[in-house]
Design a protein around this motif. Structure first.
Motif, PDB file in Angstrom:
ATOM      1  N   PHE A 123      -7.366  -6.085  -5.154  1.00  0.00           N
ATOM      2  CA  PHE A 123      -7.171  -6.251  -3.710  1.00  0.00           C
ATOM      3  C   PHE A 123      -6.084  -5.317  -3.175  1.00  0.00           C
ATOM      4  O   PHE A 123      -5.270  -5.690  -2.333  1.00  0.00           O
ATOM      5  CB  PHE A 123      -6.826  -7.715  -3.381  1.00  0.00           C
ATOM      6  N   ILE A 124      -6.085  -4.069  -3.662  1.00  0.00           N
ATOM      7  CA  ILE A 124      -5.012  -3.131  -3.340  1.00  0.00           C
ATOM      8  C   ILE A 124      -4.960  -2.809  -1.849  1.00  0.00           C
ATOM      9  O   ILE A 124      -3.870  -2.669  -1.270  1.00  0.00           O
ATOM     10  CB  ILE A 124      -5.129  -1.836  -4.192  1.00  0.00           C
ATOM     11  N   ASP A 125      -6.103  -2.677  -1.188  1.00  0.00           N
ATOM     12  CA  ASP A 125      -6.088  -2.360   0.246  1.00  0.00           C
ATOM     13  C   ASP A 125      -5.414  -3.473   1.037  1.00  0.00           C
ATOM     14  O   ASP A 125      -4.623  -3.206   1.956  1.00  0.00           O
ATOM     15  CB  ASP A 125      -7.510  -2.132   0.763  1.00  0.00           C
ATOM     16  N   GLU A 126      -5.713  -4.724   0.680  1.00  0.00           N
ATOM     17  CA  GLU A 126      -5.090  -5.851   1.369  1.00  0.00           C
ATOM     18  C   GLU A 126      -3.579  -5.852   1.159  1.00  0.00           C
ATOM     19  O   GLU A 126      -2.806  -6.121   2.087  1.00  0.00           O
ATOM     20  CB  GLU A 126      -5.688  -7.178   0.887  1.00  0.00           C
ATOM     21  N   LEU A 156       3.943 -16.527   4.845  1.00  0.00           N
ATOM     22  CA  LEU A 156       3.500 -15.178   4.516  1.00  0.00           C
ATOM     23  C   LEU A 156       2.019 -15.250   4.147  1.00  0.00           C
ATOM     24  O   LEU A 156       1.630 -16.066   3.315  1.00  0.00           O
ATOM     25  CB  LEU A 156       4.299 -14.632   3.333  1.00  0.00           C
ATOM     26  N   GLY A 157       1.219 -14.430   4.782  1.00  0.00           N
ATOM     27  CA  GLY A 157      -0.223 -14.459   4.526  1.00  0.00           C
ATOM     28  C   GLY A 157      -0.544 -13.865   3.167  1.00  0.00           C
ATOM     29  O   GLY A 157      -0.755 -12.654   3.046  1.00  0.00           O
ATOM     30  N   GLY A 158      -0.557 -14.695   2.140  1.00  0.00           N
ATOM     31  CA  GLY A 158      -0.791 -14.229   0.779  1.00  0.00           C
ATOM     32  C   GLY A 158      -2.179 -13.641   0.602  1.00  0.00           C
ATOM     33  O   GLY A 158      -3.143 -14.070   1.245  1.00  0.00           O
ATOM     34  N   ILE A 159      -2.284 -12.662  -0.293  1.00  0.00           N
ATOM     35  CA  ILE A 159      -3.573 -12.008  -0.539  1.00  0.00           C
ATOM     36  C   ILE A 159      -4.539 -12.986  -1.198  1.00  0.00           C
ATOM     37  O   ILE A 159      -5.714 -13.064  -0.828  1.00  0.00           O
ATOM     38  CB  ILE A 159      -3.395 -10.756  -1.421  1.00  0.00           C
ATOM     39  N   MET A 160      -4.059 -13.761  -2.176  1.00  0.00           N
ATOM     40  CA  MET A 160      -4.927 -14.763  -2.794  1.00  0.00           C
ATOM     41  C   MET A 160      -5.240 -15.887  -1.807  1.00  0.00           C
ATOM     42  O   MET A 160      -6.344 -16.447  -1.815  1.00  0.00           O
ATOM     43  CB  MET A 160      -4.270 -15.326  -4.064  1.00  0.00           C
ATOM     44  N   ARG A 161      -4.298 -16.218  -0.956  1.00  0.00           N
ATOM     45  CA  ARG A 161      -4.550 -17.218   0.095  1.00  0.00           C
ATOM     46  C   ARG A 161      -5.702 -16.750   0.983  1.00  0.00           C
ATOM     47  O   ARG A 161      -6.599 -17.539   1.336  1.00  0.00           O
ATOM     48  CB  ARG A 161      -3.290 -17.424   0.927  1.00  0.00           C
ATOM     49  N   LYS A 162      -5.674 -15.482   1.335  1.00  0.00           N
ATOM     50  CA  LYS A 162      -6.738 -14.916   2.162  1.00  0.00           C
ATOM     51  C   LYS A 162      -8.090 -15.030   1.468  1.00  0.00           C
ATOM     52  O   LYS A 162      -9.108 -15.352   2.108  1.00  0.00           O
ATOM     53  CB  LYS A 162      -6.412 -13.449   2.456  1.00  0.00           C
TER      54      LYS A 162
END
Length: 262
Positions: free
Chosen positions: A35-38, A183-189
């Motif tokens: 998920f590098i772009d995120e 904080l909008g976490g990447i895994m949360r997303k």
């Protein structure tokens, strides 16, 4: 460091008193940055929220990061990206492997213990190093022998973990704090995206301390833990085998494998 590979013998990751550190941590698995772009988009957003401007674009960052893990011949691990600002126009860029604490198989199967921490982030939507919250969390985690501390705000509501996002399950509904509080976490997303795909009801609110005993299940999400069930928050106990939790974890694992697959 900036555009040059440096030996760790000359590397110092300590943060100066006059520096503001805006950072991101991502995971590589099978030589694939997940998920590098995120992650890079969130980094840019954090820098903007903090009032700074970085001129390095995502493609340049990807090339520098690839140079780092290729040179070290490391295919699995966590990499931290730092932008150290000494004033509005001056910064130093660093990227380096950082120690990762991945959950054990036992923790994945049996869940983890958490405790409450009465702290708030000054800028919850930006990933800015906060030594007060992080230092207090580290002390609490060590002294109480828990995996994570859960932040409680001035309204006695649980917002997120000290280094993770927080979810509860009740009546087959997923409950997590409003985006403005965390904080909008990447895994949360990813978890929220899966919930939308599966038509799982999501309630965006931070639960009050008084509601802890009313929840059926709980879990954290994050770069290192991914999706990790909570068996206790202090004295409140939760079902680590809740069907909805198991379903979400499997779907997230599948999503990660799709990233790794050629």
């Amino acid at each position: 460091m900036d555009r040059t590979l440096k030996s760790v013998a000359f590397f110092n990751d300590s943060i100066g008193d006059d520096e503001v550190c805006i950072y991101e941590v991502f995971r590589i698995e099978a030589s694939t940055p997940l998920f590098i772009d995120e992650h890079l988009n969130r980094l840019a957003n954090s820098i903007e929220i903090a009032g700074y401007q970085a001129i390095v674009n995502n493609n340049q960052l990807k090339n520098r990061l690839k140079m780092l893990y290729s040179a070290n011949n490391i295919s699995n691990g966590n990499i931290k990206i730092d932008f150290r600002f000494s004033d509005r126009d001056t910064y130093q860029f660093m990227a380096y492997f950082t120690t990762a604490k991945y959950p054990s198989e036992k923790e994945y199967n049996e869940g983890i213990k958490c405790t409450l921490q009465f702290s708030e982030r000054h800028h919850p939507k930006a990933k800015i190093y906060n030594p007060d919250v992080r230092g207090k969390a580290n002390t609490i985690i060590e002294q109480r022998h828990v995996y994570e501390s859960i932040l409680v705000n001035s309204d006695n509501c649980l917002t997120e973990g000290s280094r993770s996002n927080l979810f509860f399950i009740k009546d087959n509904c997923l409950i997590t704090a409003d985006d403005s509080l965390v904080l909008g976490g990447i895994m949360r997303k990813q978890v929220l995206s899966i919930a939308q795909e599966k038509n799982i009801v999501v309630e965006f609110r931070a639960i009050n301390i008084d509601e802890l005993d009313q929840m059926e299940a709980a879990f954290i999400s994050g770069t290192s833990p991914r999706l990790l069930a909570i068996n206790h928050i202090d004295k409140a106990e939760y079902n680590v085998k809740h069907p909805l939790l198991v379903e979400l974890r499997k779907a997230l694992d599948d999503k990660i494998q799709q990233q790794i697959a050629p």
